[in-house]
Design a protein around this motif. Structure first.
Motif, PDB file in Angstrom:
ATOM      1  N   VAL A  82      -1.145  -5.414   4.696  1.00 30.28           N
ATOM      2  CA  VAL A  82      -1.636  -4.669   3.529  1.00 30.28           C
ATOM      3  C   VAL A  82      -0.771  -3.437   3.296  1.00 30.28           C
ATOM      4  O   VAL A  82      -0.350  -3.154   2.162  1.00 30.28           O
ATOM      5  CB  VAL A  82      -3.113  -4.272   3.732  1.00 30.28           C
ATOM      6  CG1 VAL A  82      -3.548  -3.277   2.650  1.00 30.28           C
ATOM      7  CG2 VAL A  82      -4.009  -5.500   3.690  1.00 30.28           C
ATOM      8  N   ILE A  83      -0.488  -2.696   4.356  1.00 32.73           N
ATOM      9  CA  ILE A  83       0.317  -1.471   4.235  1.00 32.73           C
ATOM     10  C   ILE A  83       1.721  -1.798   3.755  1.00 32.73           C
ATOM     11  O   ILE A  83       2.257  -1.147   2.839  1.00 32.73           O
ATOM     12  CB  ILE A  83       0.355  -0.728   5.583  1.00 32.73           C
ATOM     13  CG1 ILE A  83      -1.029  -0.165   5.913  1.00 32.73           C
ATOM     14  CG2 ILE A  83       1.393   0.389   5.555  1.00 32.73           C
ATOM     15  CD1 ILE A  83      -1.156   0.370   7.331  1.00 32.73           C
ATOM     16  N   GLU A  84       2.332  -2.820   4.352  1.00 32.97           N
ATOM     17  CA  GLU A  84       3.711  -3.151   3.996  1.00 32.97           C
ATOM     18  C   GLU A  84       3.816  -3.647   2.551  1.00 32.97           C
ATOM     19  O   GLU A  84       4.714  -3.251   1.816  1.00 32.97           O
ATOM     20  CB  GLU A  84       4.271  -4.200   4.959  1.00 32.97           C
ATOM     21  CG  GLU A  84       4.523  -3.654   6.361  1.00 32.97           C
ATOM     22  CD  GLU A  84       5.022  -4.718   7.318  1.00 32.97           C
ATOM     23  OE1 GLU A  84       5.037  -5.918   6.933  1.00 32.97           O
ATOM     24  OE2 GLU A  84       5.403  -4.361   8.447  1.00 32.97           O
ATOM     25  N   ALA A  85       2.897  -4.535   2.145  1.00 33.16           N
ATOM     26  CA  ALA A  85       2.954  -5.072   0.789  1.00 33.16           C
ATOM     27  C   ALA A  85       2.674  -3.978  -0.234  1.00 33.16           C
ATOM     28  O   ALA A  85       3.312  -3.917  -1.296  1.00 33.16           O
ATOM     29  CB  ALA A  85       1.954  -6.223   0.630  1.00 33.16           C
ATOM     30  N   THR A  86       1.745  -3.086   0.071  1.00 27.36           N
ATOM     31  CA  THR A  86       1.429  -1.987  -0.841  1.00 27.36           C
ATOM     32  C   THR A  86       2.585  -1.009  -0.923  1.00 27.36           C
ATOM     33  O   THR A  86       2.959  -0.549  -2.013  1.00 27.36           O
ATOM     34  CB  THR A  86       0.150  -1.266  -0.379  1.00 27.36           C
ATOM     35  OG1 THR A  86      -0.927  -2.201  -0.306  1.00 27.36           O
ATOM     36  CG2 THR A  86      -0.220  -0.155  -1.353  1.00 27.36           C
ATOM     37  N   SER A  87       3.186  -0.678   0.211  1.00 26.37           N
ATOM     38  CA  SER A  87       4.320   0.255   0.237  1.00 26.37           C
ATOM     39  C   SER A  87       5.511  -0.288  -0.522  1.00 26.37           C
ATOM     40  O   SER A  87       6.317   0.468  -1.079  1.00 26.37           O
ATOM     41  CB  SER A  87       4.719   0.561   1.679  1.00 26.37           C
ATOM     42  OG  SER A  87       3.667   1.176   2.385  1.00 26.37           O
ATOM     43  N   GLY A  89       5.334  -1.801  -3.210  1.00 23.27           N
ATOM     44  CA  GLY A  89       5.009  -1.799  -4.632  1.00 23.27           C
ATOM     45  C   GLY A  89       4.256  -3.026  -5.097  1.00 23.27           C
ATOM     46  O   GLY A  89       4.065  -3.229  -6.301  1.00 23.27           O
ATOM     47  N   GLY A  91       1.196  -5.481  -5.974  1.00 23.19           N
ATOM     48  CA  GLY A  91      -0.174  -5.354  -6.423  1.00 23.19           C
ATOM     49  C   GLY A  91      -1.097  -6.194  -5.573  1.00 23.19           C
ATOM     50  O   GLY A  91      -0.684  -6.785  -4.566  1.00 23.19           O
ATOM     51  N   PRO A  92      -2.369  -6.290  -5.961  1.00 23.87           N
ATOM     52  CA  PRO A  92      -3.336  -7.060  -5.161  1.00 23.87           C
ATOM     53  C   PRO A  92      -2.926  -8.506  -4.927  1.00 23.87           C
ATOM     54  O   PRO A  92      -3.186  -9.052  -3.851  1.00 23.87           O
ATOM     55  CB  PRO A  92      -4.622  -6.968  -5.999  1.00 23.87           C
ATOM     56  CG  PRO A  92      -4.473  -5.720  -6.794  1.00 23.87           C
ATOM     57  CD  PRO A  92      -3.013  -5.603  -7.091  1.00 23.87           C
ATOM     58  N   VAL A  95      -0.426  -8.520  -2.102  1.00 20.65           N
ATOM     59  CA  VAL A  95      -1.084  -8.193  -0.838  1.00 20.65           C
ATOM     60  C   VAL A  95      -1.885  -9.394  -0.334  1.00 20.65           C
ATOM     61  O   VAL A  95      -1.815  -9.762   0.838  1.00 20.65           O
ATOM     62  CB  VAL A  95      -1.996  -6.963  -1.006  1.00 20.65           C
ATOM     63  CG1 VAL A  95      -2.738  -6.679   0.303  1.00 20.65           C
ATOM     64  CG2 VAL A  95      -1.185  -5.741  -1.423  1.00 20.65           C
ATOM     65  N   VAL A 146      -9.245  -6.451  -0.851  1.00 25.90           N
ATOM     66  CA  VAL A 146      -8.093  -6.891  -1.647  1.00 25.90           C
ATOM     67  C   VAL A 146      -8.524  -7.877  -2.731  1.00 25.90           C
ATOM     68  O   VAL A 146      -8.101  -7.768  -3.890  1.00 25.90           O
ATOM     69  CB  VAL A 146      -7.019  -7.524  -0.724  1.00 25.90           C
ATOM     70  CG1 VAL A 146      -5.885  -8.125  -1.563  1.00 25.90           C
ATOM     71  CG2 VAL A 146      -6.479  -6.498   0.252  1.00 25.90           C
TER      72      VAL A 146
END
Length: 212
Positions: A82-87, A89, A91-92, A95, A146
Motif C-alpha cells: 500500500v505504501i509503495e503503490a501510493t508513494s 502515485g 490510485g486505489p 494499490v 482500499v
C-alpha cells in the motif's frame, strides 16, 4: 508471498531453522499435525529428531511459528505494498492490484501453509491463535480500506464480504490439483488475477442493492 529480507548471494541458502520450518509445513500439510513425529521432521532435513530441540521447543512451537509467521508476513507485506503503490502515485486501483498480486504470490508459493491454517489452527495455544486472528483482521481491514476508495458507493458490509470472498478464491490453490496438474505458474497467476479483479468489479455492476 515472501516478504523475508532479500539475501545476498553468500546468504542465498536457507538457514537450518528455515529448512526445518519448510519441511514441517510440508509434512503437517500432507499428513496432519498429529500424524508427523519430530524424528520424521529431523530426517527430512538430515538431523536427528532430538537435534531439532536446539532450534524449537517442539512441534507446537514449529506450528505456532509457521501460522503466526505467515500472518505477520501477509500483513507486513500488504502494508508495504500500500505504501509503495501510493508513494509511486498510484490510485486505489493500482494499490488494489498490488495487494492482489502479493496475495497471489502467497497462494501459489505457500500452498502448504494454507492447508495448515485450514486444518490445524485449532492446535495453537489460545494466545497464538488470538494473535493469528488479530493479524488476519488487520490484513482484511487493509484491503477493505482500499476497496472502499475504489468503490465508494458500495456498502461497507458488501466490501468486507467481497474481500473475504476473494481471499477464499485465491486461497483455493491447494484444492486445484497436484502442482503438475496446474497450468504454468504465470498462467495460473494471470487467471487468479482476472478472477479477483472481476469479483471486485461486481461491486459496481449496477445491480440494485438492498436497503441498508
Amino acid at each position: 508471498m515472501n516478504d523475508a529480507p532479500t539475501r545476498t548471494p553468500a546468504q542465498a541458502a536457507p538457514t537450518r531453522r528455515e529448512q526445518i520450518l519448510s519441511e514441517a509445513a510440508r509434512l503437517f500439510a500432507e499428513r496432519g499435525f498429529h500424524g508427523v513425529g519430530v524424528d520424521e521432521i529431523g530426517a527430512a532435513v538430515g538431523i536427528s529428531g532430538p537435534g531439532l530441540y536446539r532450534h524449537f521447543a517442539g512441534k507446537d512451537a514449529m506450528l505456532a511459528e509457521l501460522l503466526v509467521g505467515i500472518s505477520e508476513r501477509l500483513f507486513a507485506g500488504g502494508r508495504r505494498r500500500v505504501i509503495e503503490a501510493t508513494s509511486a502515485g498510484g490510485g486505489p486501483a493500482a494499490v488494489l492490484g498490488s495487494l492482489i498480486d502479493g496475495h497471489i504470490d502467497f497462494a501459489l508459493d505457500d500452498r502448504a501453509l494454507i492447508t495448515l491454517h485450514d486444518r490445524e489452527l485449532g492446535q495453537l495455544r489460545d494466545s497464538d491463535r488470538k494473535q493469528v486472528r488479530s493479524l488476519q483482521r488487520q490484513y482484511v481491514e487493509l484491503w477493505v480500506d482500499v476497496v472502499r476508495l475504489l468503490h465508494p458507493d458500495a456498502y461497507e458490509a458488501e466490501v468486507r464480504a467481497a474481500v473475504h470472498a476473494v481471499f477464499g478464491l485465491l486461497n483455493s490453490t491447494p484444492h486445484l490439483g497436484r502442482p503438475g496438474a496446474l497450468p504454468g505458474r504465470e498462467a495460473t497467476a494471470a487467471l487468479l488475477r482476472r478472477l479477483a479483479h472481476g469479483a471486485f468489479a461486481a461491486l459496481s455492476d449496477g445491480e440494485p442493492r438492498p436497503e441498508a
